[in-house]
Design a protein around this motif. Structure first.
Motif, short mmCIF file in Angstrom:
data_model
loop_
_atom_site.label_atom_id
_atom_site.label_comp_id
_atom_site.label_asym_id
_atom_site.label_seq_id
_atom_site.Cartn_x
_atom_site.Cartn_y
_atom_site.Cartn_z
N TRP A 1 0.90 -1.27 0.00
CA TRP A 1 -0.06 -0.04 -0.08
C TRP A 1 0.95 1.35 0.01
O TRP A 1 0.48 2.36 -0.48
N LYS B 1 -19.36 0.33 -1.22
CA LYS B 1 -18.10 -0.09 -0.57
C LYS B 1 -17.24 -0.80 -1.21
O LYS B 1 -17.51 -1.91 -2.20
N LEU C 1 -13.24 -2.11 -1.59
CA LEU C 1 -12.23 -2.05 -0.43
C LEU C 1 -11.01 -2.87 -1.11
O LEU C 1 -11.35 -3.87 -1.84
N GLU C 2 -9.75 -2.53 -0.69
CA GLU C 2 -8.60 -3.55 -0.88
C GLU C 2 -8.35 -4.19 0.40
O GLU C 2 -8.45 -3.36 1.58
N CYS C 3 -7.99 -5.02 0.75
CA CYS C 3 -7.58 -6.03 1.84
C CYS C 3 -6.33 -6.51 1.83
O CYS C 3 -5.66 -7.00 1.13
N ALA D 1 -9.51 -5.59 -5.94
CA ALA D 1 -10.44 -4.58 -5.27
C ALA D 1 -11.91 -5.06 -5.34
O ALA D 1 -12.52 -5.18 -6.10
N TRP D 2 -12.36 -5.25 -3.96
CA TRP D 2 -13.84 -5.97 -3.71
C TRP D 2 -14.88 -4.94 -3.77
O TRP D 2 -14.85 -3.94 -2.90
N TYR E 1 -19.15 -5.10 -2.80
CA TYR E 1 -20.15 -6.04 -2.12
C TYR E 1 -21.54 -5.89 -2.39
O TYR E 1 -22.41 -5.55 -1.74
N VAL F 1 -11.56 3.72 -3.24
CA VAL F 1 -11.17 2.54 -2.92
C VAL F 1 -10.61 2.70 -1.42
O VAL F 1 -9.60 3.11 -1.12
N GLY F 2 -11.37 2.04 -0.34
CA GLY F 2 -10.95 2.10 1.06
C GLY F 2 -9.99 0.97 1.19
O GLY F 2 -9.67 0.07 0.21
N GLN F 3 -9.46 0.84 2.25
CA GLN F 3 -8.41 0.11 2.81
C GLN F 3 -8.95 -0.65 4.08
O GLN F 3 -9.05 0.05 5.20
N PHE F 4 -8.92 -1.99 4.01
CA PHE F 4 -9.13 -2.71 5.15
C PHE F 4 -8.06 -3.68 5.62
O PHE F 4 -7.50 -4.43 5.02
#
Length: 297
Positions: free
Chosen positions: A119, A180, A182-184, A195-196, A198, A281-284
């Motif tokens: 990241w 939502k 997210l990248e995890c 990149a998910w 939902y 894109v958020g980060q989890f």
């Protein structure tokens, strides 16, 4: 004086393939924008000849995928789908020319605890799109998702080889989207580069499920799927689970499983005419929040 090198260890997720590579401690991976590397989210490092080795598994038994002019061979684990290595030529050898292929390793497959954070690491941008002819996308020909959404748009896409295709019905996806995404950085998502998104199950139609590999690990409550031909990560598929198994899970995992019953998370990198860099894109932090923590092989 020669630069001191550090040995980095990488592996697929299931542990069938493990390698070591000697690099400068402050290396910068290449981020290529070609159609394949984008769908993989891959980050490449090209070590000097003789400075890498497989310590478990035979590189020749990795699944091989090539396309276009077949100048590069992309190799991934047939069991868990993790992309490890790519071999080929930026400039194709001329007739009669003897040339060693370059070998690139996917930094996303580097193991945790070595000071590499995908990241935050500085990247070199590579315009791989310009090297070869344009990529021809696979056309989705299935039925439209059944969800009723006011002001919706249909997005379609596929894995790289076209063996698995997807259609999504949703509100337009852009910087203003509330969906939502997210990248995890958990042990498997970090390796997949996905990149998910939902959506509800009714918003998605998937074709080519016979071409999917399903990888189970940890609680085995979800299967991570990937195309068995090209290795691109596709979606999460919930597995049958008993009340006893559910109650034995850590609270965070249990809440996640229960809250996902009506969802069909899939990899947004599959969609055509959409770039995840143009979205919010958020980060989890799945690595620290997923228990029990994955033990690197």
């Amino acid at each position: 004086m020669a630069e001191a090198l550090k040995t980095f260890r990488g592996s697929c997720h299931c542990g069938e393939y493990i390698y070591e590579v000697d690099l400068s401690e402050k290396f910068e991976p290449n981020e290529c924008n070609c159609s394949f590397c984008y769908k993989k989210g891959a980050l490449w490092i090209v070590p000097k000849p003789g400075s890498f080795r497989f310590v478990k598994g035979d590189i020749s038994t990795l699944t091989n995928y090539t396309f276009g002019q077949k100048t590069f061979h992309h190799k991934f684990c047939p069991n868990c789908g993790v992309q490890l290595v790519s071999l080929g030529f930026v400039e194709t050898p001329k007739p009669g020319e003897v040339k060693e292929p370059i070998t690139g390793f996917n930094v996303r497959s580097f193991q945790y605890g070595q000071g590499v954070d995908v990241w935050t690491i500085e990247r070199k941008q590579i315009d791989g799109k310009s090297w070869r002819g344009s990529y021809v996308t696979s056309k989705f020909a299935g039925p439209e998702p059944t969800a009723v959404i006011e002001g919706s748009k249909i997005y379609t896409g596929s894995c790289h080889c076209g063996g698995v295709k997807v259609a999504l019905k949703s509100k337009p996806l852009d910087k203003s989207s509330s969906d939502k995404i997210l990248e995890c950085n958990c042990s498997i998502c970090n390796r997949y580069g996905a990149a998910w998104i939902y959506p509800e199950k009714e918003q998605v139609v998937l074709e080519g499920e016979d071409n999917l590999g399903v990888y189970l690990f940890n609680t085995k409550s979800f299967g991570k799927t990937f195309c068995k031909i090209c290795g691109v990560a596709v979606h999460n598929i919930r597995q049958p689970i008993s009340e006893e198994q559910l109650s034995a899970m850590p609270e965070g995992m249990r809440n996640w499983v229960e809250g996902s019953l009506g969802l069909m998370p899939f990899n947004l990198r599959l969609l055509n005419d959409l770039n995840v860099k143009d979205l919010n894109v958020g980060q989890f932090d799945g690595y620290n929040q997923t228990q029990p923590r994955f033990v690197e092989p």
